[in-house]
Design a protein around this motif. Structure first.
Motif, PDB file in Angstrom:
ATOM      1  N   GLY A  71       0.784  -1.227   0.000  1.00 36.07           N
ATOM      2  CA  GLY A  71       0.000   0.000   0.000  1.00 36.07           C
ATOM      3  C   GLY A  71       0.814   1.274   0.000  1.00 36.07           C
ATOM      4  N   ILE A  72       2.141   1.179   0.080  1.00 33.53           N
ATOM      5  CA  ILE A  72       3.023   2.342   0.028  1.00 33.53           C
ATOM      6  C   ILE A  72       4.214   1.989  -0.850  1.00 33.53           C
ATOM      7  N   PRO A  73       4.960   2.991  -1.331  1.00 31.38           N
ATOM      8  CA  PRO A  73       6.173   2.680  -2.102  1.00 31.38           C
ATOM      9  C   PRO A  73       7.176   1.904  -1.255  1.00 31.38           C
ATOM     10  N   LEU A  74       7.764   0.895  -1.853  1.00 34.53           N
ATOM     11  CA  LEU A  74       8.775   0.084  -1.180  1.00 34.53           C
ATOM     12  C   LEU A  74      10.142   0.555  -1.664  1.00 34.53           C
ATOM     13  N   THR A  75      10.798   1.321  -0.851  1.00 30.04           N
ATOM     14  CA  THR A  75      12.004   2.026  -1.278  1.00 30.04           C
ATOM     15  C   THR A  75      13.261   1.448  -0.639  1.00 30.04           C
ATOM     16  N   ASN A  76      14.394   2.074  -0.977  1.00 29.22           N
ATOM     17  CA  ASN A  76      15.700   1.719  -0.426  1.00 29.22           C
ATOM     18  C   ASN A  76      16.124   0.296  -0.775  1.00 29.22           C
ATOM     19  N   SER A  77      15.653  -0.172  -1.917  1.00 32.59           N
ATOM     20  CA  SER A  77      16.095  -1.480  -2.396  1.00 32.59           C
ATOM     21  C   SER A  77      16.006  -1.506  -3.912  1.00 32.59           C
ATOM     22  N   SER A  78      16.815  -2.347  -4.525  1.00 34.71           N
ATOM     23  CA  SER A  78      16.795  -2.544  -5.977  1.00 34.71           C
ATOM     24  C   SER A  78      16.943  -4.025  -6.259  1.00 34.71           C
ATOM     25  N   LYS A  79      16.466  -4.451  -7.432  1.00 32.65           N
ATOM     26  CA  LYS A  79      16.533  -5.858  -7.838  1.00 32.65           C
ATOM     27  C   LYS A  79      17.624  -6.038  -8.883  1.00 32.65           C
ATOM     28  N   ILE A  80      18.369  -7.125  -8.745  1.00 34.20           N
ATOM     29  CA  ILE A  80      19.391  -7.485  -9.713  1.00 34.20           C
ATOM     30  C   ILE A  80      19.129  -8.919 -10.182  1.00 34.20           C
ATOM     31  N   PRO A  81      19.659  -9.313 -11.341  1.00 35.95           N
ATOM     32  CA  PRO A  81      19.319 -10.630 -11.911  1.00 35.95           C
ATOM     33  C   PRO A  81      19.838 -11.788 -11.074  1.00 35.95           C
ATOM     34  N   TYR A  82      18.962 -12.757 -10.844  1.00 36.53           N
ATOM     35  CA  TYR A  82      19.351 -14.000 -10.168  1.00 36.53           C
ATOM     36  C   TYR A  82      20.136 -14.870 -11.151  1.00 36.53           C
ATOM     37  N   ASP A  83      20.727 -15.919 -10.643  1.00 37.11           N
ATOM     38  CA  ASP A  83      21.543 -16.817 -11.472  1.00 37.11           C
ATOM     39  C   ASP A  83      20.758 -17.284 -12.698  1.00 37.11           C
TER      40      ASP A  83
END
Length: 622
Positions: free
Chosen positions: A360-372
């Motif tokens: 329900g709110i922005p989920l910040t302070n994280s980023s996604k990188i490719p898994y194996d």
């Protein structure tokens, strides 16, 4: 010895319209013999013996016919020295009619018919590994509020033909009428034969009217569950389900494991402390000592043990907070299709879009990188990450931590290569980034070793454990911390239910029972190989299907994303609990208890084979 369900290749009817219960006659003798033979687990006597039973013990035995077709039997006799006790010798259900609660209904009907003649107790003998029969008679006793005693009766040495030891189950005394006696459907009696239409589904109205619609598992498995033992779950209508779900990984040692149950009951009966927050208790001390002696020291692991709240997401939240506090940095990197929990911090490092929307709110302070292998080998591992970390002009802040699962349990069973995990660890060390290993689902032996990272040759900075760490399905979680990262001030991260002493008791016993040497680990690895072989045989028949996962966390990915859910539904109808995984639920996910027997594993694979064929056809022969 009572029956233990097994799944054959004979198709069963979708439902019965009428079930009759009556005493056996001589014409039933051959049917009794065939059902005992086809059960593949009963001690089969000569057909002559079954004719004698049908003639001389008809008054204390029962036959069930399903639409006039012989469906099952219970054979018993009243002990001459104790006429109030009914000894049950054999229970069998024809494979075409299994999974409908017929065994329990026969048992109830027989005992009810004899209660007017003074029968107040029931006895039977069961081998220790016969979880289905243990569940059947335990549910019978519980439904009548009757005590149940289990004592050794026949030792293996007494059997010249190589038979397992038999335990005596003694139930009673019980009342003349059971509290739950209600057929829920029309029943009539004609000439001593009781007939009834099949019972309806157990009442679920209160769940629909009062419980939140957020519930999910019960929508796929609508039965009302009441009992469980080992790898078997029993519903209130007597249906038995083989469990390839294991409480989403919280029941690695099976349901109501007696090795853990008895010490737990002893602890409660002694009036020992249950709730203690983070105070010193003997139960916590004993667990910590066992965890140090049996898990950490043999693996040369140096961790501080933190008790966060009692769930996996509590462990992840503590790890994220601690990494940010220790480094002074805010950003955390996680991987595509990751799942780390449902609270806000854990959701911020989770990939599943549906679950993220629930915040329900922005989920910040994280980023996604490719898994194996996210790019199917087209891009070198960590090429982008290494470049931006080295380039001061990349505009990417150095993260406080990277959090990773060695097997993405909810993300489609993608299993990282061991060399990929080691390379990730090396990269984190090079750039002073804390590596958090989320072993909530893949840990505690699920992949074949206690920790899922053991074979990769590295040590994470922080490890998150929950689910099966208690051993018994009791809520408990640990956050293992590299000693120099143990920087929370006293009380800076706390919670009311950190001191769950009942979980400490079963966790300690689980470690002492299963991890004191290498034997259990080797057995799990052998079972994992059996599971993978069986799943591979199924997948090889269907173009585009592929086996994924590691250890006893393995499944089949299907090119048509709808297939896995349909197969899981078909498996449920045939008495198997199995779920799906992946962003589109495209993976049929198997996660049986680590203590499952080879026979149960093979039986479950047979059900999956038949369920897959019922949805996709027979496929191409391998």
């Amino acid at each position: 010895m009572p029956h233990r369900n097994s799944t054959g290749s004979v198709p069963r009817p979708k439902s019965a319209t009428r079930v009759d219960f009556r005493s056996p006659d001589l014409q039933d003798g051959q049917h009794l013999w065939r059902m005992a033979r086809d059960s593949r687990v009963l001690d089969v006597n000569t057909s002559y013996a079954y004719l004698l039973w049908a003639r001389d013990f008809a008054a204390t035995s029962i036959v069930a016919t399903v639409d006039d077709d012989p469906g099952g039997f219970v054979i018993g006799y009243r002990r001459p020295d104790e006429p109030e006790t009914l000894m049950i010798w054999q229970v069998a259900v024809d494979e075409r009619h299994r999974g409908q609660g017929l065994a329990r209904r026969m048992l109830d009907t027989l005992v009810d018919s004899l209660s007017g003649e003074g029968v107040r107790r029931l006895e039977t003998t069961i081998t220790a590994d016969n979880s289905a029969s243990i569940a059947l008679f335990t549910s019978f006793a519980n439904a009548r509020s009757a005590p149940i005693e289990r004592t050794p009766l026949f030792e293996a040495a007494m059997f010249p033909d190589g038979h397992d030891p038999e335990l005596l189950f003694r139930i009673g005394p019980f009342s003349t009428a059971r509290p739950d006696r209600n057929t829920g459907s029309g029943s009539t009696t004609h000439g001593g034969v009781m007939s009834m239409t099949t019972t309806a589904e157990p009442a679920t109205a209160i769940f629909d009217s009062l419980e939140s619609q957020v519930r999910s598992y019960c929508r796929s498995w609508p039965a009302v569950m009441t009992h469980s033992q080992g790898s078997t779950v029993t519903s209130e209508d007597g249906r038995e389900f083989l469990d390839f779900f294991a409480g989403a990984g919280a029941l690695n040692y099976g349901h109501n494991n007696p090795a853990l149950l008895d010490p737990l009951l002893d602890y409660l009966r002694e009036g020992r402390i249950v709730h203690s927050l983070d105070m010193h208790t003997s139960a916590k001390r004993d667990f910590l000592q066992a965890f140090s002696d049996l898990i950490l020291e043999p693996r040369n692991l140096d961790y501080k043990v933190m008790f966060p709240g009692p769930t996996g997401t509590n462990s992840v939240e503590a790890a994220l907070k601690l990494a940010r506090k220790a480094t002074g940095r805010q950003h955390v990197l996680s991987f595509t299709n990751a799942f780390h929990g449902m609270t806000l911090g854990s959701l911020s490092v989770t990939g599943n879009s549906m679950k993220r929307r629930g915040a329900g709110i922005p989920l910040t302070n994280s980023s996604k990188i490719p898994y194996d292998d996210y790019f199917n080998g087209a891009v070198d591992d960590f090429m982008w990450l290494e470049r931006v970390l080295q380039d001061s002009g990349s505009g990417v802040d150095k993260p406080a931590a990277i959090i990773v699962e060695s097997v993405q349990g909810e993300g489609g069973l993608s299993a990282a290569r061991l060399e990929w995990l080691k390379a990730l660890s090396d990269l984190c060390r090079e750039h002073d980034i804390i590596l958090i290993l989320d072993d909530v689902q893949a840990g505690c032996g699920r992949t074949g070793t206690f920790f899922s990272f053991e074979e990769a040759g590295f040590t994470p900075d922080i490890v998150c454990l929950s689910k099966s760490i208690s051993g018994f399905g009791l809520p408990m979680a640990l956050t293992l911390i590299r000693p120099d990262l143990d920087q929370f001030e006293p009380g800076e991260h706390n919670g009311t239910f950190r001191g769950h002493n009942l979980a400490f008791v079963t966790a300690r016993v689980a470690l002492e029972t299963y991890w004191a040497d290498q034997s259990f680990q080797k057995d799990v690895q052998a079972k994992a190989a059996e599971l993978r072989t069986g799943l591979t045989k199924i997948a090889d028949r269907y173009e585009g299907a592929a086996v994924r996962g590691r250890g006893l966390l393995t499944g089949i990915a299907f090119p048509d994303a709808s297939s896995a859910g349909k197969i899981a539904a078909a498996a449920y109808e045939h008495g198997l609990l199995v779920e799906t995984s992946g962003p589109e639920d495209e993976v049929l996910k198997t996660m049986p208890p680590l203590t499952i027997t080879s026979e149960e594993l093979a039986r479950g694979l047979d059900v999956l084979d038949e369920a897959t064929a019922s949805v996709l056809g027979d496929g191409t022969p391998a």
